[in-house]
Scaffold this motif. Sequence first.
Motif, PDB file in Angstrom:
ATOM      1  N   LEU A  53     -69.242  19.529  46.724  1.00 40.45           N
ATOM      2  CA  LEU A  53     -70.657  19.744  47.006  1.00 40.45           C
ATOM      3  C   LEU A  53     -71.501  19.382  45.792  1.00 40.45           C
ATOM      4  N   GLN A  54     -71.079  19.838  44.627  1.00 42.40           N
ATOM      5  CA  GLN A  54     -71.827  19.528  43.409  1.00 42.40           C
ATOM      6  C   GLN A  54     -71.844  18.026  43.144  1.00 42.40           C
ATOM      7  N   ARG A  55     -70.740  17.360  43.418  1.00 41.71           N
ATOM      8  CA  ARG A  55     -70.695  15.904  43.234  1.00 41.71           C
ATOM      9  C   ARG A  55     -71.647  15.206  44.194  1.00 41.71           C
ATOM     10  N   SER A  56     -71.631  15.606  45.475  1.00 39.32           N
ATOM     11  CA  SER A  56     -72.524  14.999  46.460  1.00 39.32           C
ATOM     12  C   SER A  56     -73.983  15.192  46.063  1.00 39.32           C
ATOM     13  N   LEU A  57     -74.328  16.403  45.632  1.00 37.29           N
ATOM     14  CA  LEU A  57     -75.692  16.678  45.197  1.00 37.29           C
ATOM     15  C   LEU A  57     -76.069  15.791  44.017  1.00 37.29           C
ATOM     16  N   GLY A  58     -75.165  15.670  43.063  1.00 38.35           N
ATOM     17  CA  GLY A  58     -75.436  14.855  41.884  1.00 38.35           C
ATOM     18  C   GLY A  58     -75.634  13.388  42.214  1.00 38.35           C
ATOM     19  N   GLU A  59     -74.836  12.870  43.147  1.00 40.45           N
ATOM     20  CA  GLU A  59     -74.953  11.459  43.529  1.00 40.45           C
ATOM     21  C   GLU A  59     -76.292  11.164  44.190  1.00 40.45           C
ATOM     22  N   LEU A  60     -76.908  12.180  44.796  1.00 40.68           N
ATOM     23  CA  LEU A  60     -78.192  11.992  45.477  1.00 40.68           C
ATOM     24  C   LEU A  60     -79.370  12.532  44.661  1.00 40.68           C
ATOM     25  N   GLY A  61     -79.093  12.980  43.437  1.00 37.00           N
ATOM     26  CA  GLY A  61     -80.163  13.492  42.599  1.00 37.00           C
ATOM     27  C   GLY A  61     -80.765  14.777  43.114  1.00 37.00           C
ATOM     28  N   MET A  62     -79.937  15.601  43.760  1.00 37.58           N
ATOM     29  CA  MET A  62     -80.398  16.873  44.308  1.00 37.58           C
ATOM     30  C   MET A  62     -79.832  18.027  43.490  1.00 37.58           C
ATOM     31  N   THR A  63     -80.419  19.196  43.660  1.00 38.24           N
ATOM     32  CA  THR A  63     -79.936  20.391  42.975  1.00 38.24           C
ATOM     33  C   THR A  63     -79.622  21.475  43.995  1.00 38.24           C
ATOM     34  N   SER A  64     -78.743  22.361  43.626  1.00 43.76           N
ATOM     35  CA  SER A  64     -78.428  23.496  44.488  1.00 43.76           C
ATOM     36  C   SER A  64     -79.369  24.649  44.175  1.00 43.76           C
ATOM     37  N   ASP A 139     -65.185  -0.421  64.945  1.00 46.97           N
ATOM     38  CA  ASP A 139     -65.724  -1.005  63.715  1.00 46.97           C
ATOM     39  C   ASP A 139     -66.409   0.076  62.892  1.00 46.97           C
ATOM     40  N   ASP A 140     -66.232   0.013  61.579  1.00 52.92           N
ATOM     41  CA  ASP A 140     -66.890   0.950  60.678  1.00 52.92           C
ATOM     42  C   ASP A 140     -68.199   0.314  60.207  1.00 52.92           C
ATOM     43  N   ILE A 141     -69.314   0.782  60.731  1.00 53.30           N
ATOM     44  CA  ILE A 141     -70.612   0.201  60.390  1.00 53.30           C
ATOM     45  C   ILE A 141     -71.496   1.202  59.644  1.00 53.30           C
ATOM     46  N   ARG A 142     -70.877   2.199  59.005  1.00 51.94           N
ATOM     47  CA  ARG A 142     -71.635   3.189  58.247  1.00 51.94           C
ATOM     48  C   ARG A 142     -72.144   2.596  56.931  1.00 51.94           C
ATOM     49  N   TRP A 143     -73.025   3.338  56.258  1.00 50.47           N
ATOM     50  CA  TRP A 143     -73.504   2.881  54.959  1.00 50.47           C
ATOM     51  C   TRP A 143     -72.372   2.911  53.941  1.00 50.47           C
ATOM     52  N   GLY A 144     -72.574   2.298  52.786  1.00 53.59           N
ATOM     53  CA  GLY A 144     -71.489   2.069  51.848  1.00 53.59           C
ATOM     54  C   GLY A 144     -71.031   3.255  51.034  1.00 53.59           C
ATOM     55  N   ARG A 145     -71.815   4.360  51.008  1.00 52.04           N
ATOM     56  CA  ARG A 145     -71.434   5.506  50.179  1.00 52.04           C
ATOM     57  C   ARG A 145     -70.847   6.618  51.038  1.00 52.04           C
ATOM     58  N   ARG A 146     -69.690   6.312  51.618  1.00 54.91           N
ATOM     59  CA  ARG A 146     -69.040   7.298  52.493  1.00 54.91           C
ATOM     60  C   ARG A 146     -68.377   8.413  51.704  1.00 54.91           C
ATOM     61  N   ASP A 147     -68.299   8.243  50.378  1.00 53.57           N
ATOM     62  CA  ASP A 147     -67.722   9.274  49.523  1.00 53.57           C
ATOM     63  C   ASP A 147     -68.666  10.453  49.336  1.00 53.57           C
ATOM     64  N   ILE A 148     -69.942  10.281  49.669  1.00 56.06           N
ATOM     65  CA  ILE A 148     -70.915  11.372  49.585  1.00 56.06           C
ATOM     66  C   ILE A 148     -70.961  12.052  50.951  1.00 56.06           C
ATOM     67  N   LYS A 149     -70.763  13.356  50.967  1.00 57.24           N
ATOM     68  CA  LYS A 149     -70.684  14.072  52.245  1.00 57.24           C
ATOM     69  C   LYS A 149     -72.089  14.405  52.736  1.00 57.24           C
ATOM     70  N   THR A 150     -72.762  13.394  53.285  1.00 58.90           N
ATOM     71  CA  THR A 150     -74.127  13.585  53.756  1.00 58.90           C
ATOM     72  C   THR A 150     -74.141  14.015  55.217  1.00 58.90           C
ATOM     73  N   VAL A 151     -75.314  14.424  55.674  1.00 62.86           N
ATOM     74  CA  VAL A 151     -75.479  14.835  57.074  1.00 62.86           C
ATOM     75  C   VAL A 151     -75.777  13.641  57.980  1.00 62.86           C
TER      76      VAL A 151
END
Length: 285
Positions: A53-64, A139-151
């Motif tokens: 969770l902390q990593r995902s937040l950091g990758e998007l410039g968000m804070t908890s 086919d996988d047509i998602r955006w390229g940052r699938r490592d970030i657990k977004t909604v």
Amino acid sequence: MSRTVYVNGTYLPEEEAKVSVFDRGFLFADGVYEVTSVLDGKLIDFHGHAQRLQRSLGELGMTSPVTMDELLDIHRELVTRNDLSEGMIYLQITRGAPADRDFVFPGPDTPPTLVLFTQAKGLIDSPAAEKGISVISIDDIRWGRRDIKTVQLLYPSMGKMMAKEAGADDAWMVAEGFVTEGTSNNAYIVKDGKIVTRHLGNEILHGITRAAVLKFASEAQMEVEERPFTIEEAKQADEAFVTSASTFVTAVVAIDGVSLGDGTPGPVARRLRDIYIEASRKAAI
């Protein structure tokens, strides 16, 4: 009786829970989430989920809006208030609700939105785990940052519907000829006793259950190879399975209509599921 949920510092009945229409999670899918399993009233792999969770937040410039210790307390309080013995806790943090809709991120004066709720669900006695599941390839047509657990889960949701319409249980996504992952799980095949799963990268979610299962497999002297594999290779495998927080280890018994082995969960998947459940119960908090 309705569930007690958590919204921005308050525990309240689910019918009374509200989030602003200007929340960026609603307007832009500008948020991240985690799902933590509960067994025997205790949390499975909480610290792993908190770190991701902390990593995902950091990758998007968000804070908890809370510390990870406070988040643990909230999880435990929800388990207690909802008398949850077995199931899951869903957590979502968004960039918050500014005064109006705008593509530009709001300033630091806009607090993040934090929502948590429980879901009672049988995880151990699972019909899917007992008989295995079937998957189709899409086919996988998602955006390229699938490592970030977004909604941003519209396409995985569509993938599950494609599978349902095809008479299958789930879908494996394919990019540039290779399987990335399932719609809500990591994917594996087994050939001649060797476990093969895609290596970590931006192309897949860094599964918390994946990490635990691979660790247990190594400790059990199972050979693991982290590399891409194709759907055709998967169809010729002896076994296949998926891992996730809500399904643990679940065998895949058919891919695009092709049965694997004798069409029932294989020994590697069954053994890893048993190992994972036993170890997770011991380490639960």
